[in-house]
Design a protein around this motif. Sequence first.
Motif, PDB file in Angstrom:
ATOM      1  N   THR A 450       0.697  -1.344   0.016  1.00  0.00           N
ATOM      2  CA  THR A 450       0.163   0.035  -0.023  1.00  0.00           C
ATOM      3  C   THR A 450       0.899   1.496   0.035  1.00  0.00           C
ATOM      4  N   GLY A 451       2.051   1.333   0.270  1.00  0.00           N
ATOM      5  CA  GLY A 451       3.051   2.405   0.490  1.00  0.00           C
ATOM      6  C   GLY A 451       2.846   2.984   1.925  1.00  0.00           C
ATOM      7  N   ASP A 452       2.080   2.260   2.697  1.00  0.00           N
ATOM      8  CA  ASP A 452       1.897   2.566   4.109  1.00  0.00           C
ATOM      9  C   ASP A 452       2.190   1.399   4.783  1.00  0.00           C
ATOM     10  N   PRO A 453       3.068   1.321   5.973  1.00  0.00           N
ATOM     11  CA  PRO A 453       3.703   0.099   6.367  1.00  0.00           C
ATOM     12  C   PRO A 453       2.542  -0.359   7.734  1.00  0.00           C
ATOM     13  N   ASN A 454       1.782   0.161   8.008  1.00  0.00           N
ATOM     14  CA  ASN A 454       0.828   0.250   9.097  1.00  0.00           C
ATOM     15  C   ASN A 454      -0.220  -0.870   8.970  1.00  0.00           C
ATOM     16  N   GLY A 455      -0.846  -1.709  10.105  1.00  0.00           N
ATOM     17  CA  GLY A 455      -1.807  -2.534   9.861  1.00  0.00           C
ATOM     18  C   GLY A 455      -1.731  -3.255  11.137  1.00  0.00           C
ATOM     19  N   SER A 456      -2.490  -4.409  11.148  1.00  0.00           N
ATOM     20  CA  SER A 456      -2.541  -5.455  12.397  1.00  0.00           C
ATOM     21  C   SER A 456      -1.515  -6.425  12.137  1.00  0.00           C
ATOM     22  N   ASP A 457      -1.116  -6.864  13.280  1.00  0.00           N
ATOM     23  CA  ASP A 457      -0.298  -8.131  13.387  1.00  0.00           C
ATOM     24  C   ASP A 457      -1.127  -9.416  12.828  1.00  0.00           C
ATOM     25  N   SER A 458      -0.457 -10.382  13.184  1.00  0.00           N
ATOM     26  CA  SER A 458      -1.198 -11.599  12.494  1.00  0.00           C
ATOM     27  C   SER A 458      -1.837 -12.028  13.786  1.00  0.00           C
ATOM     28  N   THR A 459      -1.605 -11.485  14.931  1.00  0.00           N
ATOM     29  CA  THR A 459      -2.546 -11.941  16.097  1.00  0.00           C
ATOM     30  C   THR A 459      -3.799 -10.958  16.142  1.00  0.00           C
ATOM     31  N   GLY A 460      -3.901 -10.324  15.299  1.00  0.00           N
ATOM     32  CA  GLY A 460      -5.090  -9.250  14.959  1.00  0.00           C
ATOM     33  C   GLY A 460      -4.991  -8.172  15.747  1.00  0.00           C
ATOM     34  N   LYS A 461      -3.902  -7.798  16.656  1.00  0.00           N
ATOM     35  CA  LYS A 461      -3.600  -6.670  17.146  1.00  0.00           C
ATOM     36  C   LYS A 461      -2.931  -5.795  16.422  1.00  0.00           C
ATOM     37  N   PRO A 462      -3.391  -4.412  16.608  1.00  0.00           N
ATOM     38  CA  PRO A 462      -2.741  -3.359  15.583  1.00  0.00           C
ATOM     39  C   PRO A 462      -1.226  -3.242  16.151  1.00  0.00           C
ATOM     40  N   MET A 463      -0.270  -3.036  14.956  1.00  0.00           N
ATOM     41  CA  MET A 463       1.094  -2.683  15.309  1.00  0.00           C
ATOM     42  C   MET A 463       1.306  -1.555  15.889  1.00  0.00           C
ATOM     43  N   PRO A 464       2.172  -1.123  16.458  1.00  0.00           N
ATOM     44  CA  PRO A 464       2.449   0.391  16.811  1.00  0.00           C
ATOM     45  C   PRO A 464       2.616   1.191  15.492  1.00  0.00           C
ATOM     46  N   HIS A 465       1.993   2.232  15.783  1.00  0.00           N
ATOM     47  CA  HIS A 465       1.617   3.008  14.556  1.00  0.00           C
ATOM     48  C   HIS A 465       2.861   3.838  13.982  1.00  0.00           C
ATOM     49  N   TRP A 466       3.183   3.696  12.791  1.00  0.00           N
ATOM     50  CA  TRP A 466       4.504   4.333  12.057  1.00  0.00           C
ATOM     51  C   TRP A 466       4.028   5.378  11.389  1.00  0.00           C
ATOM     52  N   VAL A 467       4.428   6.620  11.775  1.00  0.00           N
ATOM     53  CA  VAL A 467       4.240   7.884  10.903  1.00  0.00           C
ATOM     54  C   VAL A 467       5.607   8.382  10.105  1.00  0.00           C
ATOM     55  N   PRO A 468       5.235   9.025   8.820  1.00  0.00           N
ATOM     56  CA  PRO A 468       6.428   9.345   7.976  1.00  0.00           C
ATOM     57  C   PRO A 468       7.261  10.075   8.829  1.00  0.00           C
ATOM     58  N   CYS A 469       8.456   9.986   8.662  1.00  0.00           N
ATOM     59  CA  CYS A 469       9.388  10.981   9.252  1.00  0.00           C
ATOM     60  C   CYS A 469       9.435  12.434   8.439  1.00  0.00           C
ATOM     61  N   SER A 470       9.283  13.636   9.337  1.00  0.00           N
ATOM     62  CA  SER A 470       9.390  14.848   8.521  1.00  0.00           C
ATOM     63  C   SER A 470       9.903  15.777   9.538  1.00  0.00           C
ATOM     64  N   THR A 471      10.134  17.044   9.073  1.00  0.00           N
ATOM     65  CA  THR A 471      10.597  18.117  10.237  1.00  0.00           C
ATOM     66  C   THR A 471       9.850  18.580  11.170  1.00  0.00           C
ATOM     67  N   GLU A 472       8.369  18.284  10.659  1.00  0.00           N
ATOM     68  CA  GLU A 472       7.218  18.706  11.593  1.00  0.00           C
ATOM     69  C   GLU A 472       7.143  17.230  12.587  1.00  0.00           C
ATOM     70  N   GLN A 473       7.232  16.155  12.106  1.00  0.00           N
ATOM     71  CA  GLN A 473       7.127  14.975  12.880  1.00  0.00           C
ATOM     72  C   GLN A 473       8.504  14.179  12.927  1.00  0.00           C
ATOM     73  N   PRO A 474       9.279  14.332  13.593  1.00  0.00           N
ATOM     74  CA  PRO A 474      10.616  13.805  13.431  1.00  0.00           C
ATOM     75  C   PRO A 474      10.684  12.322  14.377  1.00  0.00           C
ATOM     76  N   TYR A 475      10.061  11.447  13.395  1.00  0.00           N
ATOM     77  CA  TYR A 475       9.891  10.192  14.285  1.00  0.00           C
ATOM     78  C   TYR A 475      10.485   9.224  13.531  1.00  0.00           C
ATOM     79  N   LEU A 476      10.939   8.171  14.088  1.00  0.00           N
ATOM     80  CA  LEU A 476      11.390   6.965  13.296  1.00  0.00           C
ATOM     81  C   LEU A 476      10.820   5.596  14.096  1.00  0.00           C
ATOM     82  N   MET A 477      10.869   4.279  13.549  1.00  0.00           N
ATOM     83  CA  MET A 477      10.441   3.185  14.048  1.00  0.00           C
ATOM     84  C   MET A 477      11.690   2.500  14.524  1.00  0.00           C
TER      85      MET A 477
END
Length: 510
Positions: A450-477
């Motif tokens: 999809t171009g977006d890494p987010n989704g549920s684990d095979s357990t059905g539980k959502p994985m930690p949300h991964w946001v794109p890194c930018s100067t406004e949101q400087p985050y990494l996984m």
Amino acid sequence: MVTVEHGQVQGLPAADPRITSFKGIPFAAPPVGENRWRAPQPMSSWNGILNAFDYAPISMQAQTVIDDNNIYTREWAVDPDLPMNEDCLYLNVWTPAKRTDEKLPVFVWYFGGGLQVGNTAEMEFDGERIARRGIVVVTINYRLNAFGFLCHPEISNESPHAPANFGHLDQQAGTQWVQRNIAAFGGDPDQITIGGQSAGGGSVLSQMTSPQNKGLFQRAVIMSGIATELYPKVHVPAVRTTLQEAEQKGVEFFRFLGVSSLHEARQLDADYLRDKALEYRSFWGTVIDGQFCAGDPFTRFVQHERESIPVMLGHTSSEFWTRPAAATMEELKQMAVELFGEDAPVFLELCETGNGELEHALQQASVRMIQHAILLAIRANSNSGHPSESPLYYYNFDAEIPGWDQPGTFHSVDLWFFFETLAKCWRPFTGKHYDLARQMCNYLSNFIATGDPNGSDSTGKPMPHWVPCSTEQPYLMEFGDQAQLQQVEPGPVLAFLIEQYFKQQNAPVV
């Protein structure tokens, strides 16, 4: 069995019989004889059914020598008897599809090895686990070292539109073959993600920034494969060689070989040429040829002269650290003046040079070259006007790696996790490692789809949300004991170097 443009191909069930693997499918004519040092040429159709049961021979390269003191032969270059041949332009496919109309997303992989060694048969690259997530996986072999990257005036005169970068042109031709044929394996030719690690990641960078590849792929994954210069006299992969410089190097190499023409060089035995190239001890790599490679790939990436597509990129926590090559404090100060001009005192203060201890100052100046490059790319992407079209998902791999050698997060170890092939490794991985690998493979597969890494684990539980890194949101996984989103903290020296890069890029030309 499937039908592709040159004939019928028979595959085999993978370890999971729901996945079918096809190994050793040719995608271009053998690059031998007159095709040596030429762009990949069209191939002929075959008669009957091609049994795609085994990997094709690997590219010409240094032969594997098993050495327990070498972490890479200990890790995966474990077979010294892999067949090797100049006839090496083949690819492999893993597909979960049962019909040709399933339109599944496609992952095309370029292996690493410094453009000098490597192959698709390395056990960590088994595509089955990714394929189990609804992805068609393709691994492409390509020419290496002098066979893939030598230049010479005669080659340029013979083929001015493809004078260099034959290994990259092989990757391109393999990806074009995928675009034309992957529907036969249930794949969607309009949903192709290219990916690679180390020199394979650098190859993705080169493919993304090539003006020849418009619309060839829709997403990209760059693992440990993006770098730019930081300090003088510190090695950076040679991607800024001009065609003229590379041609002169080829002239000198022909002289070393004792040949006086391209025709004579093409008649040399492949084993002899390989051994002489190893004796010559030169690095053969990407060349700015004005055709496939229109400029330094990293600079083009930062300047957004590239395909405007989503990118997943990152590194391990211990690779590519670099520091100034200064033998004295005076050399360090002189380097600072030459690099930063009036801002040199700021740099020297950040390095705490005031206490007079050189080793301490060099340690303070030490930064991750690869993190520097990625943060430059993220800042440039944020300022490009295209951040929503080309999000950059940034990761850092910092898991504890078991084993008697206590290796840390060495270069390439994350491949076991992204391909979820830990069971093939000798290391005593435990449950937490398998959990992390499952998540990392999920993130990668979601991004491919999809171009977006987010989704549920095979357990059905959502994985930690991964946001794109930018100067406004400087985050990494952060991939540690588990996946966890973290804020990017470059540190004062790295932040200074990033500011200097953009300051110098915007400086008026004198």
